[in-house]
Design a protein around this motif. Structure first.
Motif, PDB file in Angstrom:
ATOM      1  N   TYR A 183       0.845  -1.206   0.000  1.00  0.00           N
ATOM      2  CA  TYR A 183       0.000   0.000   0.000  1.00  0.00           C
ATOM      3  C   TYR A 183       0.882   1.259   0.000  1.00  0.00           C
ATOM      4  CZ  TYR A 183      -2.800   3.791   1.953  1.00  0.00           C
ATOM      5  OH  TYR A 183      -3.378   5.010   2.173  1.00  0.00           O
ATOM      6  N   ALA A 184       1.848   1.284   0.930  1.00  0.00           N
ATOM      7  CA  ALA A 184       2.716   2.466   1.038  1.00  0.00           C
ATOM      8  C   ALA A 184       3.512   2.681  -0.249  1.00  0.00           C
ATOM      9  CB  ALA A 184       3.661   2.316   2.228  1.00  0.00           C
ATOM     10  N   ALA A 196      -1.038  13.324  -0.502  1.00  0.00           N
ATOM     11  CA  ALA A 196      -1.625  12.225   0.268  1.00  0.00           C
ATOM     12  C   ALA A 196      -0.987  12.133   1.660  1.00  0.00           C
ATOM     13  CB  ALA A 196      -1.458  10.905  -0.479  1.00  0.00           C
ATOM     14  N   GLN A 197       0.331  12.379   1.732  1.00  0.00           N
ATOM     15  CA  GLN A 197       1.014  12.325   3.024  1.00  0.00           C
ATOM     16  C   GLN A 197       0.551  13.444   3.951  1.00  0.00           C
ATOM     17  OE1 GLN A 197       4.672  11.806   0.736  1.00  0.00           O
ATOM     18  NE2 GLN A 197       5.573  10.928   2.592  1.00  0.00           N
ATOM     19  N   LEU A 199      -2.483  14.763   3.757  1.00  0.00           N
ATOM     20  CA  LEU A 199      -3.896  14.487   4.053  1.00  0.00           C
ATOM     21  C   LEU A 199      -4.051  13.145   4.774  1.00  0.00           C
ATOM     22  CD1 LEU A 199      -5.559  15.757   0.745  1.00  0.00           C
ATOM     23  CD2 LEU A 199      -5.354  16.963   2.917  1.00  0.00           C
ATOM     24  N   ALA A 200      -3.089  12.848   5.649  1.00  0.00           N
ATOM     25  CA  ALA A 200      -3.097  11.570   6.363  1.00  0.00           C
ATOM     26  C   ALA A 200      -4.142  11.582   7.469  1.00  0.00           C
ATOM     27  CB  ALA A 200      -1.715  11.309   6.950  1.00  0.00           C
ATOM     28  N   GLY A 201      -5.172  10.777   7.289  1.00  0.00           N
ATOM     29  CA  GLY A 201      -6.180  10.596   8.332  1.00  0.00           C
ATOM     30  C   GLY A 201      -5.996   9.239   8.986  1.00  0.00           C
ATOM     31  N   GLY A 202      -7.010   8.802   9.697  1.00  0.00           N
ATOM     32  CA  GLY A 202      -6.935   7.551  10.455  1.00  0.00           C
ATOM     33  C   GLY A 202      -6.658   6.331   9.594  1.00  0.00           C
ATOM     34  N   SER A 203      -7.288   6.249   8.417  1.00  0.00           N
ATOM     35  CA  SER A 203      -7.105   5.055   7.587  1.00  0.00           C
ATOM     36  C   SER A 203      -5.655   4.972   7.088  1.00  0.00           C
ATOM     37  CB  SER A 203      -8.091   5.056   6.421  1.00  0.00           C
ATOM     38  OG  SER A 203      -8.044   6.288   5.736  1.00  0.00           O
ATOM     39  N   PHE A 204      -5.088   6.098   6.636  1.00  0.00           N
ATOM     40  CA  PHE A 204      -3.682   6.138   6.209  1.00  0.00           C
ATOM     41  C   PHE A 204      -2.780   5.742   7.369  1.00  0.00           C
ATOM     42  CE2 PHE A 204       0.387   8.369   6.013  1.00  0.00           C
ATOM     43  CZ  PHE A 204       0.822   8.164   4.710  1.00  0.00           C
ATOM     44  N   ARG A 205      -3.042   6.293   8.548  1.00  0.00           N
ATOM     45  CA  ARG A 205      -2.180   6.030   9.707  1.00  0.00           C
ATOM     46  C   ARG A 205      -2.256   4.553  10.104  1.00  0.00           C
ATOM     47  NH1 ARG A 205      -0.531  10.738  10.526  1.00  0.00           N
ATOM     48  NH2 ARG A 205       0.830  10.217  12.262  1.00  0.00           N
ATOM     49  N   ASP A 206      -3.459   3.988  10.105  1.00  0.00           N
ATOM     50  CA  ASP A 206      -3.606   2.575  10.457  1.00  0.00           C
ATOM     51  C   ASP A 206      -2.878   1.679   9.468  1.00  0.00           C
ATOM     52  OD1 ASP A 206      -5.132   3.282  12.562  1.00  0.00           O
ATOM     53  OD2 ASP A 206      -7.031   2.603  11.745  1.00  0.00           O
ATOM     54  N   LEU A 207      -3.041   2.002   8.178  1.00  0.00           N
ATOM     55  CA  LEU A 207      -2.478   1.117   7.146  1.00  0.00           C
ATOM     56  C   LEU A 207      -0.960   1.197   7.066  1.00  0.00           C
ATOM     57  CD1 LEU A 207      -3.834  -0.684   4.710  1.00  0.00           C
ATOM     58  CD2 LEU A 207      -5.328   0.447   6.350  1.00  0.00           C
ATOM     59  N   THR A 208      -0.367   2.299   7.512  1.00  0.00           N
ATOM     60  CA  THR A 208       1.083   2.469   7.329  1.00  0.00           C
ATOM     61  C   THR A 208       1.889   2.275   8.613  1.00  0.00           C
ATOM     62  OG1 THR A 208       0.793   4.863   7.611  1.00  0.00           O
ATOM     63  CG2 THR A 208       0.916   4.033   5.354  1.00  0.00           C
ATOM     64  N   ARG A 209       1.234   2.113   9.756  1.00  0.00           N
ATOM     65  CA  ARG A 209       1.983   2.025  11.024  1.00  0.00           C
ATOM     66  C   ARG A 209       3.040   0.927  10.978  1.00  0.00           C
ATOM     67  NH1 ARG A 209       3.256  -1.154  15.351  1.00  0.00           N
ATOM     68  NH2 ARG A 209       1.209  -2.144  15.216  1.00  0.00           N
TER      69      ARG A 209
END
Lengths: 322, 322
Positions: A183-184, A196-197, A199-209
């Motif tokens: 994904y990343a 996109a970086q 505009l990082a919301g919860g879904s981006f943060r969850d998927l990239t942790r």
């Protein structure tokens, strides 16, 4: 109990921190810096493997998979007779390496994107599922000792068949790591990556942790399971292709159906773990002689066990089936 | 300021809760239950759209995309002259629907897997990036009013071109949602799904969190961007195929390289947001007359703006470029 811990990274270090007030702990790690940090935090450090395991009643091998297999072979060479456990993320290959030892394979489902003894902490395993591998040859005293340690660290016990375990962590952990990275990568390759970086919301943060975990460690963990991982990556690719087809040819209702069909997995997992945390479940009281045969049954019926009380003659605990 | 909020779900409700101590708020929502809940929490509720927007200096449309477009058309019909903003997750189609209105499109990157007014809370937007769409026609007073509201709610401003925004949220949000669902589907389809659910560690939890969002809402959000989404899903499928090839034919070092190449995305995003939170950045002092032209430039150079002070003649703020 005299417990020796071989390897004092995040997991081994956290086990040492969590057990040092209750047991006589001796640790060993080849890294000089780790030795110094562990000594400073009050852990007795041995100069080599043989010195570390001398007189130990339980040895916990907490090294990366390849080194753990080597350490098990070293212990066989010296005819080590006390209990040996490990924490590796694969269990079938370790079982082979441990043949002849009084061995119980385990795998704590806890970790961090951080690594090393400096990130270790005694609370890492609180409320964490902890796989315990059982086979016909497993010794009941060894199993009881390992369960005791897991409970002292705050974890819950998931009895597993070693092969089923390996197939399952490919799904619950290894696939998650590589999908997050894919994904990343896809986001990073886009001309809109920078926005996109921002505009990082919860879904981006969850998927990239998990992409911030050390790549070397993740590669080391997934590598022994690469065949199974390749197969589930292929299956995921097929699901993405189905989704793409719905986006191209289907309706909004089709997308909704696709999304809805995926939501129960997490909900069921949460509900089961909540029951365990709240000490709900079916109470089992059994003879200690039956511990291994009971666990062999559980290893096929998918339960999580908690709230253990173990004596020489009896064992009681709660089980929750998924 | 007299602010009307049309739609009182999670986002509209949270905006109302966050602004009610500072402004004169009137809300409208077609749902009777939402009307009652909002009234109980001290928000003045209008019986219909026209009554709601009457005398408003700023109308915030906080409905799903299709309804928001309809509401904008309704406002055009009554020749509504005050400022209108929206919060939809697509900005280009809304810009078309809003032609002729004194409109500023926005999109807060905050939310929850919960939905509805009952989940609304005034702190939802604290430290959240909030996209603000700017075009040549944007009015400076309207832009200033919208920035003020975002800052009052605790958010940071990301100036965006509406088309770039839409391409970017496909990556940062929509792709994340559908990938999480595809992952959960693949896990769920396996014969080892139940054990995987018991062995849920951090990676499983991170990857599946967004799958518990209401499927109807997510489908509604991704649908208007389905063409771009299909394209990035395809690209992700290609990255997964590359990974599968490395698992089948490559080495452990190849896997490590693949994983390492993906890790910077999150790190850079975190570092930028940390600077903004810590009030670091380049201070800009400019004439209010230049606000729109400055924002048009930023909308192409990828900045996040914070710490605004806006008067009739001057505006100052911090910017961080990614």
């Amino acid at each position: 109990m005299k417990i020796s811990i071989v390897g004092l990274g995040l997991i081994g270090g956290s086990i040492a921190q969590g057990l040092k007030s209750k047991h006589q702990i001796t640790g060993f790690d080849p890294d000089k810096n780790t030795q110094d940090q562990a000594t400073k935090s009050g852990i007795n450090i041995a100069s080599d493997l043989n010195t570390c395991v001398k007189d130990a009643e339980l040895v916990i091998v907490a090294a990366p998979t390849t080194q753990s297999e080597e350490i098990l072979r070293e212990l066989k060479k010296i005819n080590f007779a006390a209990i040996v456990a490990d924490i590796c993320s694969v269990k079938a290959p370790l079982l082979i390496a441990a043949q002849g030892l009084n061995y119980v394979g385990t795998h704590p489902m806890a970790g961090s994107n951080e690594a090393g003894f400096s990130s270790a902490n005694k609370d890492l395993f609180i409320d964490a599922p902890w796989a315990v591998s059982v086979v016909n040859e497993t010794n009941k005293e060894a199993l009881a000792a390992v369960i005791n340690v897991i409970c002292e660290l705050g974890g819950f016990v998931v009895p597993v068949d070693p092969h089923d375990h390996d197939e399952s962590v490919v799904l619950s952990s290894h696939l998650a790591h590589v999908v997050a990275s894919a994904y990343a990568k896809s986001v990073g390759e886009s001309e809109f990556a920078q926005l996109a970086q921002l505009l990082a919301g919860g879904s981006f943060r969850d998927l990239t942790r998990v992409t911030t975990s050390p790549a070397e460690r993740t590669a080391e963990i997934v590598w022994p399971n690469r065949k199974s991982l390749s197969r589930v990556v292929e299956n995921l690719g097929e699901n993405l292709a189905k989704l793409q087809n719905l986006l191209d040819q289907g309706s909004q209702a089709d997308i909704e159906k696709f999304l809805a069909s995926a939501s129960s997995l997490r909900t069921i997992s949460d509900a089961t773990l909540a029951n365990v945390k709240n000490k709900q479940g079916n109470k089992v009281v059994s003879k200690i002689d039956n511990l291994v045969s009971d666990f062999l049954k559980y290893s096929k019926s998918r339960v999580i066990a908690s709230d253990f009380s173990i004596t020489n003659s009896e064992v009681s605990y709660l089980v929750n089936e998924i």
